[in-house]
Design a protein around this motif. Structure first.
Motif, PDB file in Angstrom:
ATOM      1  N   SER A   1     -15.175 -51.226  34.061  1.00  0.00           N
ATOM      2  CA  SER A   1     -16.281 -51.711  33.238  1.00  0.00           C
ATOM      3  C   SER A   1     -17.487 -50.786  33.258  1.00  0.00           C
ATOM      4  N   THR A   2     -17.575 -49.927  34.282  1.00  0.00           N
ATOM      5  CA  THR A   2     -18.722 -49.016  34.382  1.00  0.00           C
ATOM      6  C   THR A   2     -18.509 -47.705  33.642  1.00  0.00           C
TER       7      THR A   2
ATOM      8  N   THR B   1     -17.730 -55.760  47.057  1.00  0.00           N
ATOM      9  CA  THR B   1     -17.767 -57.107  46.475  1.00  0.00           C
ATOM     10  C   THR B   1     -17.937 -57.029  44.962  1.00  0.00           C
TER      11      THR B   1
ATOM     12  N   GLU C   1     -11.156 -53.265  38.120  1.00  0.00           N
ATOM     13  CA  GLU C   1     -11.741 -53.758  36.871  1.00  0.00           C
ATOM     14  C   GLU C   1     -13.251 -53.539  36.846  1.00  0.00           C
ATOM     15  N   THR C   2     -13.899 -53.627  38.003  1.00  0.00           N
ATOM     16  CA  THR C   2     -15.324 -53.322  38.061  1.00  0.00           C
ATOM     17  C   THR C   2     -15.566 -51.857  37.735  1.00  0.00           C
ATOM     18  N   TYR C   3     -14.757 -50.985  38.312  1.00  0.00           N
ATOM     19  CA  TYR C   3     -14.870 -49.553  38.029  1.00  0.00           C
ATOM     20  C   TYR C   3     -14.633 -49.286  36.538  1.00  0.00           C
TER      21      TYR C   3
ATOM     22  N   SER D   1      -9.563 -56.338  41.419  1.00  0.00           N
ATOM     23  CA  SER D   1     -10.949 -56.713  41.185  1.00  0.00           C
ATOM     24  C   SER D   1     -11.858 -55.486  41.177  1.00  0.00           C
ATOM     25  N   VAL D   2     -11.711 -54.618  42.174  1.00  0.00           N
ATOM     26  CA  VAL D   2     -12.538 -53.413  42.245  1.00  0.00           C
ATOM     27  C   VAL D   2     -12.182 -52.467  41.094  1.00  0.00           C
TER      28      VAL D   2
ATOM     29  N   ALA E   1     -22.000 -54.381  46.650  1.00  0.00           N
ATOM     30  CA  ALA E   1     -21.632 -54.574  45.240  1.00  0.00           C
ATOM     31  C   ALA E   1     -20.950 -53.336  44.669  1.00  0.00           C
ATOM     32  N   ALA E   2     -19.710 -53.517  44.207  1.00  0.00           N
ATOM     33  CA  ALA E   2     -18.941 -52.396  43.659  1.00  0.00           C
ATOM     34  C   ALA E   2     -19.577 -51.851  42.393  1.00  0.00           C
ATOM     35  N   ALA E   3     -20.156 -52.726  41.589  1.00  0.00           N
ATOM     36  CA  ALA E   3     -20.745 -52.285  40.325  1.00  0.00           C
ATOM     37  C   ALA E   3     -21.878 -51.293  40.543  1.00  0.00           C
TER      38      ALA E   3
END
Length: 328
Positions: A230-231, A328, A226-228, A223-224, A188-190
Motif C-alpha cells: 500500500s505504500t 504492527t 500488504e502494508t508494504y 499483513s506486513v 508501525a509497519a506503514a
C-alpha cells in the motif's frame, strides 16, 4: 475388459507398485518444495543439497579477517603471524515421519476396482507428504528447540532477536563477528518498515564477498506484505519475475523479491541472503517412502508405511542475515 471382481492378484503387490510409482517419480518432492515460498526459493537458488550420509552435517565458515598484513618498505620485517579466520559449523540431522495406513477392510472393499485402490493410496501418500511439508515449513521459521530440540534448526536460531544469546552450529556466542543483524520492536509497519529495511539491508550487505554480498530475499507475513504494497506507487510495485517464483510478478525491495508466507513469524520480516542459507536433506529421506515399503503390523489388519524427511537448514554466514521484529 478385465473382471476385477474375480481378480486373483495379490492386493499387496498392487499397493506396493502404487507406493513406488507415487514416491519414486520425483513429482511429490517437486510439489512439496515448490508449494512453500521459502523452500521453493531455496530450491530455485540451488541451495537444496541432497547428500548421502555423515554423522553430522558440516559446513565451513569464515568468521574473522586476516590482520597479518600491512604496507612495508624495502627490507622491513613482514608480519608472518598465523591467522585463524575459518572454522567449521556442525549441524545435527533432524528427522520427521508421517505414517500412511490402509486397513484390510479398505483393501477388500476396493479390491474390485484397481482405479479406486490406486487413487485411495495415492491420495493418502500425497496428503501425508504435504502435511509433512507444512510442518517443516512452520519449523523453518522457528529455533529448533520444539519437541525436545528434535525440530529443524530454523531461521529464529540462525537470526537471533537478541544477538549473542545462544551458540549456533557449535560457534560460541563470543564470536561477535558472526552475529546476525536485527531491528527489534519496530512498531508501525506503514511508518517504520521501509527505513528499517534499508538499515538492516545495508548492515547485511557489509563485507567483501563480491557481487552477492547484499540480501536477495525478504520474507514476511501477509499483513506486513500488504502494508508494504500500500505504500508503493503502482508503477513500481511488481517487478520480480524470478524463475523460482514460477513466472509470477511480486513486490521487490531494492530490486530483490519481497514475498509473504503463511508460515512466517507474526510481525517479522526476514532479510535473507540465499547464498548463505542451505537446506540439506538425506537422499534416502527426501520426502521419501520407507525403504521397507508397506508393512503389516502383527496385531492389526492393515498395511503401514511412512514418509520420511531427514536433514536440516544450515547458514554459513550469519552476519549476512537479518530480521525486523515487532511490526504492527
Amino acid at each position: 475388459m478385465p473382471d476385477y471382481t474375480t481378480d486373483s492378484r495379490d492386493i499387496k503387490d498392487l499397493l506396493a507398485s502404487t507406493v513406488e510409482k507415487t514416491m519414486d517419480s520425483g513429482v511429490v518432492q517437486d510439489a512439496i518444495y515448490d508449494a512453500h515460498p521459502l523452500l521453493g526459493r531455496l530450491k530455485g537458488a540451488g541451495q537444496l543439497k541432497v547428500v548421502d550420509g555423515g554423522e553430522r552435517m558440516r559446513i565451513a565458515i569464515e568468521y574473522a579477517k586476516n590482520t597479518a598484513g600491512d604496507s612495508y618498505d624495502d627490507l622491513e620485517a613482514i608480519n608472518v603471524t598465523r591467522q585463524q579466520t575459518t572454522t567449521s559449523a556442525f549441524y545435527n540431522w533432524k528427522q520427521y515421519a508421517y505414517s500412511v495406513v490402509i486397513s484390510g477392510k479398505e483393501m477388500r472393499i476396493n479390491k474390485g476396482s484397481k482405479t479406486k485402490l490406486f487413487g485411495l493410496l495415492e491420495q493418502r501418500m500425497n496428503s501425508a507428504a504435504m502435511s509433512l511439508a507444512d510442518r517443516m515449513a512452520t519449523d523453518l521459521y522457528l529455533d529448533g528447540t520444539g519437541n525436545g530440540s528434535k525440530n529443524i534448526t530454523g531461521l529464529a536460531a540462525a537470526i537471533e532477536t537478541t544477538t549473542g544469546t545462544t551458540a549456533y552450529a557449535g560457534v560460541p556466542t563470543s564470536n561477535t563477528a558472526w552475529a546476525n543483524k536485527v531491528q527489534a520492536t519496530a512498531g508501525a509497519a506503514a511508518v517504520n518498515l521501509v527505513p528499517y529495511l534499508r538499515s538492516i539491508w545495508n548492515q547485511c550487505s557489509q563485507g567483501s564477498e563480491g557481487f552477492n554480498s547484499h540480501p536477495n530475499l525478504v520474507v514476511t507475513t501477509r499483513s506486513v506484505y500488504e502494508t508494504y504494497e500500500s505504500t508503493m506507487a503502482p508503477a513500481v510495485r511488481y517487478e520480480d519475475t524470478d524463475k523460482a517464483n514460477t513466472g509470477f510478478k511480486t513486490l521487490t525491495f531494492k530490486g530483490e523479491p519481497f514475498i509473504w508466507s503463511d508460515f512466517c513469524t507474526s510481525g517479522t520480516a526476514f532479510v535473507l541472503n540465499l547464498n548463505h542459507l542451505f537446506m540439506y536433506v538425506h537422499s534416502d529421506a527426501n520426502f521419501s517412502k520407507s525403504s521397507e515399503g508397506l508393512q503389516k503390523p502383527i496385531n492389526q489388519d492393515s498395511l503401514v508405511t511412512q514418509i520420511f524427511f531427514m536433514g536440516n537448514m544450515l547458514a554459513n554466514n550469519r552476519r549476512k542475515l537479518g530480521k525486523i521484529t515487532g511490526l504492527t
